[in-house]
Motif scaffolding. Sequence first.
Motif, PDB file in Angstrom:
ATOM      1  N   ALA A  34       0.813  -1.213   0.000  1.00 18.06           N
ATOM      2  CA  ALA A  34       0.000   0.000   0.000  1.00 18.06           C
ATOM      3  C   ALA A  34       0.850   1.268   0.000  1.00 18.06           C
ATOM      4  O   ALA A  34       0.505   2.256  -0.659  1.00 18.06           O
ATOM      5  CB  ALA A  34      -0.939   0.004   1.196  1.00 18.06           C
ATOM      6  N   ILE A  35       1.979   1.249   0.724  1.00 18.71           N
ATOM      7  CA  ILE A  35       2.748   2.499   0.866  1.00 18.71           C
ATOM      8  C   ILE A  35       4.255   2.304   0.668  1.00 18.71           C
ATOM      9  O   ILE A  35       5.026   3.226   0.943  1.00 18.71           O
ATOM     10  CB  ILE A  35       2.499   3.148   2.248  1.00 18.71           C
ATOM     11  N   GLY A  36       4.669   1.135   0.220  1.00 19.24           N
ATOM     12  CA  GLY A  36       6.102   0.884   0.060  1.00 19.24           C
ATOM     13  C   GLY A  36       6.409   0.115  -1.198  1.00 19.24           C
ATOM     14  O   GLY A  36       5.746   0.267  -2.231  1.00 19.24           O
ATOM     15  N   ALA A 173      -1.670   3.388  15.787  1.00 16.85           N
ATOM     16  CA  ALA A 173      -1.708   4.847  15.688  1.00 16.85           C
ATOM     17  C   ALA A 173      -1.037   5.370  14.422  1.00 16.85           C
ATOM     18  O   ALA A 173      -1.221   6.546  14.061  1.00 16.85           O
ATOM     19  CB  ALA A 173      -1.047   5.466  16.914  1.00 16.85           C
ATOM     20  N   THR A 174      -0.260   4.526  13.736  1.00 16.79           N
ATOM     21  CA  THR A 174       0.380   4.986  12.499  1.00 16.79           C
ATOM     22  C   THR A 174      -0.599   5.090  11.341  1.00 16.79           C
ATOM     23  O   THR A 174      -0.322   5.789  10.361  1.00 16.79           O
ATOM     24  CB  THR A 174       1.533   4.055  12.076  1.00 16.79           C
ATOM     25  N   ALA A 175      -1.739   4.413  11.421  1.00 16.04           N
ATOM     26  CA  ALA A 175      -2.678   4.400  10.297  1.00 16.04           C
ATOM     27  C   ALA A 175      -3.121   5.811   9.869  1.00 16.04           C
ATOM     28  O   ALA A 175      -3.072   6.130   8.677  1.00 16.04           O
ATOM     29  CB  ALA A 175      -3.874   3.516  10.608  1.00 16.04           C
ATOM     30  N   PRO A 176      -3.552   6.671  10.784  1.00 15.31           N
ATOM     31  CA  PRO A 176      -4.003   8.000  10.354  1.00 15.31           C
ATOM     32  C   PRO A 176      -2.869   8.998  10.106  1.00 15.31           C
ATOM     33  O   PRO A 176      -3.137  10.145   9.719  1.00 15.31           O
ATOM     34  CB  PRO A 176      -4.887   8.466  11.511  1.00 15.31           C
ATOM     35  N   ARG A 190      -1.694  10.237   0.362  1.00 13.74           N
ATOM     36  CA  ARG A 190      -2.128   8.873   0.051  1.00 13.74           C
ATOM     37  C   ARG A 190      -1.581   7.861   1.056  1.00 13.74           C
ATOM     38  O   ARG A 190      -2.044   6.716   1.106  1.00 13.74           O
ATOM     39  CB  ARG A 190      -1.700   8.488  -1.358  1.00 13.74           C
ATOM     40  N   SER A 191      -0.580   8.276   1.858  1.00 17.31           N
ATOM     41  CA  SER A 191      -0.057   7.368   2.890  1.00 17.31           C
ATOM     42  C   SER A 191      -0.988   7.288   4.097  1.00 17.31           C
ATOM     43  O   SER A 191      -0.870   6.372   4.915  1.00 17.31           O
ATOM     44  CB  SER A 191       1.327   7.832   3.346  1.00 17.31           C
ATOM     45  N   ILE A 192      -1.924   8.219   4.196  1.00 15.67           N
ATOM     46  CA  ILE A 192      -2.857   8.231   5.325  1.00 15.67           C
ATOM     47  C   ILE A 192      -3.853   7.077   5.185  1.00 15.67           C
ATOM     48  O   ILE A 192      -4.345   6.790   4.102  1.00 15.67           O
ATOM     49  CB  ILE A 192      -3.606   9.573   5.392  1.00 15.67           C
ATOM     50  N   GLY A 193      -4.123   6.415   6.294  1.00 13.40           N
ATOM     51  CA  GLY A 193      -5.092   5.329   6.299  1.00 13.40           C
ATOM     52  C   GLY A 193      -4.483   3.946   6.254  1.00 13.40           C
ATOM     53  O   GLY A 193      -5.209   2.952   6.217  1.00 13.40           O
ATOM     54  N   HIS A 194      -3.152   3.884   6.272  1.00 13.37           N
ATOM     55  CA  HIS A 194      -2.463   2.590   6.196  1.00 13.37           C
ATOM     56  C   HIS A 194      -1.513   2.430   7.383  1.00 13.37           C
ATOM     57  O   HIS A 194      -0.756   3.348   7.703  1.00 13.37           O
ATOM     58  CB  HIS A 194      -1.658   2.479   4.900  1.00 13.37           C
ATOM     59  N   VAL A 195      -1.539   1.278   8.014  1.00 14.00           N
ATOM     60  CA  VAL A 195      -0.585   0.964   9.078  1.00 14.00           C
ATOM     61  C   VAL A 195       0.811   0.857   8.467  1.00 14.00           C
ATOM     62  O   VAL A 195       0.995   0.273   7.395  1.00 14.00           O
ATOM     63  CB  VAL A 195      -0.965  -0.355   9.772  1.00 14.00           C
ATOM     64  N   ASP A 196       1.785   1.426   9.156  1.00 13.78           N
ATOM     65  CA  ASP A 196       3.158   1.362   8.661  1.00 13.78           C
ATOM     66  C   ASP A 196       3.720  -0.044   8.804  1.00 13.78           C
ATOM     67  O   ASP A 196       3.645  -0.636   9.887  1.00 13.78           O
ATOM     68  CB  ASP A 196       4.044   2.341   9.438  1.00 13.78           C
ATOM     69  N   PRO A 197       4.285  -0.627   7.732  1.00 14.95           N
ATOM     70  CA  PRO A 197       4.809  -1.989   7.818  1.00 14.95           C
ATOM     71  C   PRO A 197       5.987  -2.122   8.785  1.00 14.95           C
ATOM     72  O   PRO A 197       6.134  -3.147   9.449  1.00 14.95           O
ATOM     73  CB  PRO A 197       5.216  -2.316   6.378  1.00 14.95           C
ATOM     74  N   GLY A 198       6.809  -1.088   8.877  1.00 14.30           N
ATOM     75  CA  GLY A 198       7.916  -1.136   9.830  1.00 14.30           C
ATOM     76  C   GLY A 198       7.425  -1.165  11.266  1.00 14.30           C
ATOM     77  O   GLY A 198       7.975  -1.884  12.110  1.00 14.30           O
ATOM     78  N   ALA A 199       6.389  -0.385  11.558  1.00  9.71           N
ATOM     79  CA  ALA A 199       5.803  -0.419  12.899  1.00  9.71           C
ATOM     80  C   ALA A 199       5.180  -1.778  13.180  1.00  9.71           C
ATOM     81  O   ALA A 199       5.215  -2.266  14.315  1.00  9.71           O
ATOM     82  CB  ALA A 199       4.750   0.687  13.028  1.00  9.71           C
ATOM     83  N   ALA A 200       4.630  -2.403  12.134  1.00  4.89           N
ATOM     84  CA  ALA A 200       4.031  -3.731  12.303  1.00  4.89           C
ATOM     85  C   ALA A 200       5.088  -4.781  12.635  1.00  4.89           C
ATOM     86  O   ALA A 200       4.907  -5.588  13.551  1.00  4.89           O
ATOM     87  CB  ALA A 200       3.267  -4.126  11.042  1.00  4.89           C
ATOM     88  N   SER A 201       6.199  -4.777  11.910  1.00  4.97           N
ATOM     89  CA  SER A 201       7.237  -5.775  12.202  1.00  4.97           C
ATOM     90  C   SER A 201       7.919  -5.482  13.529  1.00  4.97           C
ATOM     91  O   SER A 201       8.290  -6.405  14.268  1.00  4.97           O
ATOM     92  CB  SER A 201       8.263  -5.850  11.060  1.00  4.97           C
ATOM     93  N   ALA A 202       8.072  -4.202  13.881  1.00  2.00           N
ATOM     94  CA  ALA A 202       8.667  -3.854  15.173  1.00  2.00           C
ATOM     95  C   ALA A 202       7.792  -4.341  16.321  1.00  2.00           C
ATOM     96  O   ALA A 202       8.291  -4.779  17.364  1.00  2.00           O
ATOM     97  CB  ALA A 202       8.871  -2.347  15.266  1.00  2.00           C
ATOM     98  N   THR A 203       6.471  -4.285  16.140  1.00  2.00           N
ATOM     99  CA  THR A 203       5.560  -4.806  17.155  1.00  2.00           C
ATOM    100  C   THR A 203       5.730  -6.312  17.300  1.00  2.00           C
ATOM    101  O   THR A 203       5.684  -6.851  18.418  1.00  2.00           O
ATOM    102  CB  THR A 203       4.112  -4.465  16.782  1.00  2.00           C
TER     103      THR A 203
END
Length: 216
Positions: A34-36, A173-176, A190-203
């Motif tokens: 979506a964003i990368g 919280a990265t989604a908005p 256009r990056s708004i509304g998507h969870v950041d993949p880096g934040a997802a893997s860090a979690t």
Amino acid sequence: MATAVTNGVIIDWLARFHDIVAKQRAYLTELDSAIGDADHGVNMDRGLAQVVAMLDQPADGSDASTGALLERIGNALLTSLGGAPGPLYSALFLGAGAAAGERTRLDPAELADSLRAGLAELVRRGSAESGDKTMFDALDPAVQALQKAADDGAGLGPATAAAAAAAVAGREATAPMLARKGRASYLGERSIGHVDPGAASATMLVIALVEAVAQG
């Protein structure tokens, strides 16, 4: 349950991190599509597999201390993980290892101090700040929660669980957010509304730590 982070817990931590990433590879790829560049899941899976294989090799005594092992992992991540995550995950572990030093076990407060140092090194490498829509937005609240729990006298299990809950909240919280760093920043609004993949893997990294501590 482990009461302190030892080398055995750290090795199990990385193995569990890889297991989670491998199972969630499609999810990470979907987020990154979506964003990368749509390669975060594949790169993380492949790179962590190499790191875990390295850790499975007989120890030569050079990583007898917790700090040395963390730094060894940091160096392995730098060469194994492709793209932007490699230097950032590497910086996290190298900074944590330098702070841990010659210790052979880390209590909750020492773990928090080490991860705080690792996060500072990550920021130095990547210049990320809160709200940039990066892995920092998951890791910073996690480390803060870990530090608070340690300051309140919590044991390692509850302290890492608090860190994981904070990481999950930070990830969501990265989604908005409007991306201000990395490939996603090129998309503007256009990056708004998507969870950041880096934040997802860090979690996933923090959740894997909770699991390793529970089985330690």
